[in-house]
Enzyme design. Structure first.
Site, short mmCIF file in Angstrom:
data_model
loop_
_atom_site.label_atom_id
_atom_site.label_comp_id
_atom_site.label_asym_id
_atom_site.label_seq_id
_atom_site.Cartn_x
_atom_site.Cartn_y
_atom_site.Cartn_z
N GLY A 204 0.84 -1.19 0.00
CA GLY A 204 0.00 0.00 0.00
C GLY A 204 0.88 1.24 0.00
N GLU A 205 0.23 2.34 -0.23
CA GLU A 205 0.93 3.62 -0.25
C GLU A 205 1.54 3.94 1.11
OE1 GLU A 205 -0.36 8.15 -0.91
OE2 GLU A 205 -1.78 6.63 -1.62
N PHE A 206 0.83 3.55 2.17
CA PHE A 206 1.30 3.86 3.52
C PHE A 206 2.15 2.76 4.12
CE2 PHE A 206 -3.14 5.83 3.76
CZ PHE A 206 -2.73 6.93 3.06
N GLY A 207 2.23 1.62 3.47
CA GLY A 207 3.00 0.52 4.04
C GLY A 207 2.54 -0.81 3.50
N ASP A 208 3.22 -1.86 3.93
CA ASP A 208 2.89 -3.20 3.46
C ASP A 208 1.58 -3.70 4.05
OD1 ASP A 208 5.13 -3.34 1.97
OD2 ASP A 208 6.27 -4.57 3.40
N ASP A 314 -11.78 8.05 -3.45
CA ASP A 314 -10.82 7.24 -4.20
C ASP A 314 -11.46 5.92 -4.60
OD1 ASP A 314 -8.44 6.57 -5.39
OD2 ASP A 314 -7.36 6.13 -3.54
N ARG A 318 -9.44 -0.88 -8.11
CA ARG A 318 -8.27 -1.30 -7.32
C ARG A 318 -8.52 -1.19 -5.83
NH1 ARG A 318 -7.43 3.48 -9.58
NH2 ARG A 318 -7.41 5.24 -8.15
N ASN A 319 -9.50 -0.38 -5.44
CA ASN A 319 -9.83 -0.20 -4.02
C ASN A 319 -11.08 -0.94 -3.58
OD1 ASN A 319 -7.57 1.33 -3.47
ND2 ASN A 319 -8.57 3.25 -4.01
N ASP A 332 -10.01 0.89 1.51
CA ASP A 332 -9.09 1.99 1.30
C ASP A 332 -9.72 3.34 1.63
OD1 ASP A 332 -6.70 3.08 0.64
OD2 ASP A 332 -6.48 1.86 -1.15
P1 ADP Z 1 -3.33 1.77 -0.33
O1 ADP Z 1 -3.92 2.50 0.80
O2 ADP Z 1 -1.92 2.12 -0.50
O3 ADP Z 1 -4.10 1.91 -1.61
P2 ADP Z 1 -4.58 -0.77 -0.07
O4 ADP Z 1 -5.44 -0.73 1.12
O5 ADP Z 1 -5.28 -0.55 -1.38
O6 ADP Z 1 -3.38 0.23 0.08
O7 ADP Z 1 -3.83 -2.16 -0.10
C1 ADP Z 1 -2.89 -2.50 -1.10
C2 ADP Z 1 -3.09 -3.93 -1.58
O8 ADP Z 1 -3.00 -4.85 -0.49
C3 ADP Z 1 -4.47 -4.17 -2.17
O9 ADP Z 1 -4.51 -3.85 -3.53
C4 ADP Z 1 -4.68 -5.66 -1.94
O10 ADP Z 1 -4.04 -6.42 -2.95
C5 ADP Z 1 -3.98 -5.88 -0.62
N1 ADP Z 1 -4.96 -5.78 0.50
C6 ADP Z 1 -5.28 -4.67 1.18
N2 ADP Z 1 -6.21 -4.93 2.12
C7 ADP Z 1 -6.50 -6.24 2.03
C8 ADP Z 1 -7.41 -7.13 2.72
N3 ADP Z 1 -8.21 -6.69 3.69
N4 ADP Z 1 -7.43 -8.43 2.35
C9 ADP Z 1 -6.63 -8.88 1.35
N5 ADP Z 1 -5.77 -8.10 0.66
C10 ADP Z 1 -5.69 -6.80 0.98
MG MG Z 2 -5.43 1.24 -2.74
#
Ligand code: ADP
Ligand code: MG
Length: 450
Positions: A204-208, A314, A318-319, A332
């Protein structure tokens, strides 16, 4: 004097603060950290009827559990309430007066821009320790290195490690509240020892984002990356404490006791992001019924946000995440705000953002409706990037003149109609999420898949 508490209503969410074995088979046993839902009051105000997440019901003692409330951002919540920004050495010393050994704050260095200074009160004197950035890490003594200020503060709280004293009491920045305390108070803080972290599943943008297990349930864990994103991270967790809907990814809690300083723990969405799901399966696997169901799922989640005055900002495939049983849920909430706030537009996903939001920072449920139209297009084109073959810089001028994307191949005309309504240049003419949900529900009831 006794404190009279208003009884909790059916549906109230609680978290257990202690283990409870149950005395009779009418009781519902639970363990510390378990989530329970109140079903009904009883004649005895000290007991409730509740159910656990497996649906089992029984009586529970009220004083063993804590109600979980949405965290309201009245005061400014901060993960680093001891961070005072750019203040001078003298101002820092005034803030740490009267002297109290172990009282500390962090400020931006005036002499060395970009570096920080840790100021600690110690036996009547204030010591100023320079924190330098070296190879992307923070250090005071060039022996212990940290990814962010929170980790550094945590380290010197546990151990003086060469400083005149360990850090004992943060000097809070005026008007801020420690986010950590607030999450404890509202019942959203989870125990680190109940969580097992497994492999990384996303970036993710803020972290793994990592896969974890919390009390036997698979969960997703978002871990903060650095100081710069800390506040956005808090904002996301804060919004999530206030939301509960089957089509929104559910927050389970936050962990604030670890070095990392904050983890956001949410339900695990086994099938990943909707855009990846659509792309990897494609037209040969996913039928019209399935596409319609995804669209309907998202519209229901968004209708809930609309009704509660939250603007997502947003919304995009993808979200949206897909659960093990193929339910699409909006996730997200990093940019989500209660309606009417404005924001920095430089980081916006241009192809998903409405013209008025790009132009005048006018974010509203109606700008989310625009994004929903783009999301529908993504669904019915199996995850294509919107505005194919148009250079990014040409998108906005074209859209402003009324250009609209063509229907994706094989898209039912009634669905394409909805997209075009979402892309009305006049925000007021766009449908509401409620209307969109009703139309999609109608399509489903009448099996209008083509
Ligand atoms: P960001 O805030 O940077 O957009 P995300 O919340 O979209 O980050 O998460 C990045 C990626 O991590 C997602 O595209 C997805 O593949 C995975 N991910 C995030 N949350 C979950 C979840 N609850 N369950 C499974 N995969 C997740
Ligand atoms: Mg996202």
């Amino acid at each position: 004097m006794s404190v009279v508490q208003t009884p909790w209503q059916a549906g109230t969410e609680c978290v257990a603060n202690y283990d409870f074995d149950g005395k009779t088979d009418q009781d519902l046993p639970f363990t510390k950290g378990e989530f329970l839902t109140i079903v009904a009051v009883t004649k005895d105000p000290n007991w409730y009827k509740a159910k656990n997440k497996l649906g089992r019901g029984g009586f529970i003692p009220a004083n063993y559990v804590q109600k979980r409330e949405g965290v309201k951002a009245g005061a400014k919540l901060s993960l680093m309430p001891w961070f005072h920004g750019k203040i001078t050495r003298e101002q820092a010393e005034r803030l740490l007066y009267p002297p109290e050994t172990g009282l500390f704050l962090v400020r931006e260095s005036t002499n060395y821009p970009g570096d920080y200074t840790l100021c600690v009160s110690c036996e009547g004197k204030v010591e100023h320790y320079r924190i330098i950035y070296k190879n992307g890490k923070l250090t005071i003594d060039e022996e212990a290195y940290f990814d962010n200020l929170m980790q550094l503060v945590e380290h010197y709280t546990n151990d003086a490690d060469g400083l005149c004293t360990s850090l004992m009491k943060p000097k809070l920045m005026e008007g801020t509240v420690a986010a950590q305390d607030e999450f404890f108070r509202s019942g959203w803080a989870l125990k680190k020892s109940d969580l097992q972290i497994l492999q990384t599943i996303g970036n993710g943008e803020f972290g793994d984002v990592k896969l974890g297990e919390y009390k036997g349930t698979k969960v997703a864990v978002k871990c903060i990356k650095n100081d710069a994103t800390a506040q956005a991270f808090i904002a996301e967790a804060l919004v999530m404490t206030q939301l509960r809907h089957k089509n929104l990814v559910q927050l389970l809690g936050v962990i604030v006791e670890d070095k990392c300083s904050l983890y956001i723990v949410t339900e695990f969405m086994a099938k990943g992001s909707l855009v990846d799901y659509l792309r990897s399966r494609g037209r040969s696997v996913l039928g019209g019924e399935c596409l319609l169901q995804f669209s309907l799922d998202v519209s229901e989640g968004m209708e809930y946000l609309e009704a509660n005055n939250f603007v997502h900002r947003d919304l995009a495939a993808r979200n949206v995440l897909v659960s093990e049983d193929n339910i699409a849920k909006v996730s997200d909430f990093g940019l989500t705000k209660e309606a009417s706030a404005t924001q920095d537009t430089s980081k916006l996903p241009v192809k998903w953002t409405s013209p008025e939001a790009l132009r005048e920072k006018l974010f509203s449920t109606k700008s989310d409706v625009w994004s929903f139209g783009i999301l529908l297009w993504e669904i019915y084109s199996f995850g294509r990037v919107p505005y194919p073959r148009i250079a990014l810089r040409d998108v906005v001028p074209k859209v402003e003149k009324g250009y609209k994307m063509d229907a994706p191949d094989g898209c039912p005309p009634i669905v394409y109609d909805l997209m075009k309504k979402c892309w009305h240049l006049d925000a007021n003419q766009r449908p509401t999420f409620r209307q969109l949900r009703e139309q999609l529900e109608h399509n489903k009831a009448n099996e209008l898949y083509h």
